[in-house]
Design a protein around this motif. Structure first.
Motif, short mmCIF file in Angstrom:
data_model
loop_
_atom_site.label_atom_id
_atom_site.label_comp_id
_atom_site.label_asym_id
_atom_site.label_seq_id
_atom_site.Cartn_x
_atom_site.Cartn_y
_atom_site.Cartn_z
N VAL A 158 0.92 -1.20 0.03
CA VAL A 158 -0.04 0.00 -0.12
C VAL A 158 0.90 1.27 0.09
O VAL A 158 0.69 2.25 -0.80
CB VAL A 158 -0.72 -0.14 1.18
CG1 VAL A 158 -1.75 1.22 1.25
CG2 VAL A 158 -1.99 -1.27 1.11
N LEU A 159 1.85 1.26 0.73
CA LEU A 159 2.63 2.47 0.90
C LEU A 159 3.57 2.44 -0.44
O LEU A 159 3.64 3.77 -0.94
CB LEU A 159 3.92 2.21 1.95
CG LEU A 159 4.72 3.43 2.49
CD1 LEU A 159 3.98 4.86 2.48
CD2 LEU A 159 5.50 3.02 3.63
N ALA A 160 3.90 1.38 -1.09
CA ALA A 160 4.52 1.30 -2.49
C ALA A 160 3.52 2.24 -3.50
O ALA A 160 4.03 3.04 -4.14
CB ALA A 160 4.89 0.30 -2.99
N ARG A 161 2.50 1.76 -3.55
CA ARG A 161 1.36 2.27 -4.46
C ARG A 161 1.14 4.03 -4.26
O ARG A 161 1.17 4.48 -4.95
CB ARG A 161 -0.09 1.73 -4.53
CG ARG A 161 -0.74 1.94 -5.20
CD ARG A 161 -2.05 0.99 -5.28
NE ARG A 161 -2.83 0.48 -4.06
CZ ARG A 161 -2.62 -0.64 -3.32
NH1 ARG A 161 -1.96 -1.69 -3.79
NH2 ARG A 161 -3.09 -1.12 -2.10
N LEU A 162 1.10 4.39 -2.97
CA LEU A 162 0.98 5.72 -2.64
C LEU A 162 2.11 6.47 -2.97
O LEU A 162 2.15 7.78 -3.40
CB LEU A 162 0.76 6.19 -1.33
CG LEU A 162 -0.73 5.60 -0.75
CD1 LEU A 162 -0.70 6.20 0.73
CD2 LEU A 162 -1.50 6.77 -1.37
N LEU A 163 3.43 5.91 -3.03
CA LEU A 163 4.69 6.68 -3.52
C LEU A 163 4.78 6.30 -4.93
O LEU A 163 5.91 6.66 -5.71
CB LEU A 163 5.93 6.11 -2.87
CG LEU A 163 5.74 6.47 -1.21
CD1 LEU A 163 6.83 5.74 -0.58
CD2 LEU A 163 5.70 8.13 -1.07
N ALA A 164 4.01 5.61 -5.73
CA ALA A 164 3.95 5.28 -7.26
C ALA A 164 5.12 4.46 -7.59
O ALA A 164 5.82 4.79 -8.63
CB ALA A 164 4.09 6.52 -7.99
N VAL A 165 5.47 3.50 -6.63
CA VAL A 165 6.49 2.60 -6.79
C VAL A 165 6.12 1.17 -7.24
O VAL A 165 5.08 0.75 -6.84
CB VAL A 165 7.30 2.28 -5.65
CG1 VAL A 165 8.54 1.24 -5.64
CG2 VAL A 165 8.11 3.66 -4.93
N PRO A 166 6.59 0.66 -8.44
CA PRO A 166 6.27 -0.66 -8.89
C PRO A 166 6.15 -1.64 -7.53
O PRO A 166 7.07 -1.73 -7.00
CB PRO A 166 7.08 -0.85 -10.01
CG PRO A 166 7.68 0.35 -10.46
CD PRO A 166 7.65 1.35 -9.08
N ILE A 167 5.12 -2.41 -7.60
CA ILE A 167 4.98 -3.60 -6.63
C ILE A 167 6.23 -4.20 -6.39
O ILE A 167 6.66 -4.66 -5.15
CB ILE A 167 3.78 -4.18 -6.54
CG1 ILE A 167 3.35 -4.90 -5.20
CG2 ILE A 167 3.60 -5.25 -7.44
CD1 ILE A 167 2.94 -3.76 -4.13
N GLU A 168 6.75 -4.69 -7.66
CA GLU A 168 8.08 -5.68 -7.56
C GLU A 168 9.22 -5.04 -7.42
O GLU A 168 10.29 -5.75 -6.69
CB GLU A 168 8.29 -6.33 -9.03
CG GLU A 168 8.35 -5.17 -10.18
CD GLU A 168 7.31 -4.59 -10.71
OE1 GLU A 168 7.58 -3.84 -11.86
OE2 GLU A 168 6.07 -4.76 -10.31
N ASP A 169 9.51 -3.77 -7.01
CA ASP A 169 10.37 -2.81 -6.67
C ASP A 169 10.26 -2.61 -5.16
O ASP A 169 11.46 -2.18 -4.38
CB ASP A 169 10.75 -1.62 -7.15
CG ASP A 169 11.01 -1.71 -8.71
OD1 ASP A 169 11.45 -2.99 -9.15
OD2 ASP A 169 10.94 -0.69 -9.45
N ALA A 170 9.23 -2.85 -4.57
CA ALA A 170 8.83 -2.42 -3.08
C ALA A 170 9.66 -3.24 -1.89
O ALA A 170 10.34 -2.50 -1.19
CB ALA A 170 7.37 -2.52 -2.77
N PRO A 171 9.97 -4.26 -2.20
CA PRO A 171 10.80 -5.00 -1.24
C PRO A 171 12.32 -4.67 -1.02
O PRO A 171 12.81 -4.57 -0.17
CB PRO A 171 10.86 -6.52 -1.47
CG PRO A 171 9.87 -6.65 -2.76
CD PRO A 171 9.64 -5.42 -3.22
#
Length: 188
Positions: free
Chosen positions: A35-48
């Motif tokens: 959810v935080l990644a989505r708010l920061l416009a970060v692709p989900i695969e890059d979030a980890p």
């Protein structure tokens, strides 16, 4: 659920918790909840394992610098911290986030991972709704910040600054009292 056995899922949902994050100072990468990644416009695969600079690019510049500074300081002293940041405006507008965490520090090895939770404050900062409620919420927030400043300035041993903070606190108290008298409402 009872008052003595809280349900964490319900509690997190009620506080607008966006999930956890973790920062590794050795790789200079941050892990974000989906959810935080989505708010920061970060692709989900890059979030980890996102480079910190990429995450900070989604945040207003002065807030990004303050957050990065707090992250680095938390790694040095292992203390608790919280910071409010604004995302850069997108189609759905800017968001106000509060990140809270604790720095990881090993006296022998130095900085370790810093971890925490992120909360979305955007709804709480909305300026719509009844005028009296909005003004009272605003005065209550100022009172919270004044109380926090009084606690922080005490350790600085700076009497002129302490007097200024006291004056601000008194003025905020007057404003809060005006709000309460005008609305005949209880403090939220």
């Amino acid at each position: 659920m009872t008052a003595f056995q809280p349900d964490l899922t319900i509690a997190f949902a009620g506080t607008a918790c966006l999930g956890a994050w973790a920062y590794d100072p050795h790789s200079d990468r941050i892990a974000l909840s989906p959810v935080l990644a989505r708010l920061l416009a970060v692709p989900i695969e890059d979030a980890p394992a996102l480079p910190l600079a990429r995450a900070l690019a989604a945040v207003e510049a002065e807030d990004a610098a303050r957050f990065e500074s707090m992250l680095r300081a938390a790694g040095e002293d292992g203390c608790l911290f919280e910071v409010e940041i604004r995302t850069r405006p997108r189609l759905d507008g800017a968001r106000w986030l509060r990140l809270m965490g604790r720095g990881g520090h090993d006296p022998g090895a130095g900085p370790r991972a810093t971890q925490g939770l992120a909360f979305d404050l955007t709804e709480a900062r909305r300026s719509d709704g009844p005028e009296a409620s909005r003004v009272q919420r605003q005065a209550n927030r100022m009172a919270d910040h004044a109380a926090a400043m009084k606690g922080l300035v005490a350790g600085l041993r700076n009497p002129p600054l302490a007097r200024l903070v006291d004056e601000v606190a008194v003025e905020i108290g007057h404003e809060l009292a005006r709000c309460l008298r005008a609305g005949a409402r209880q403090v939220h």
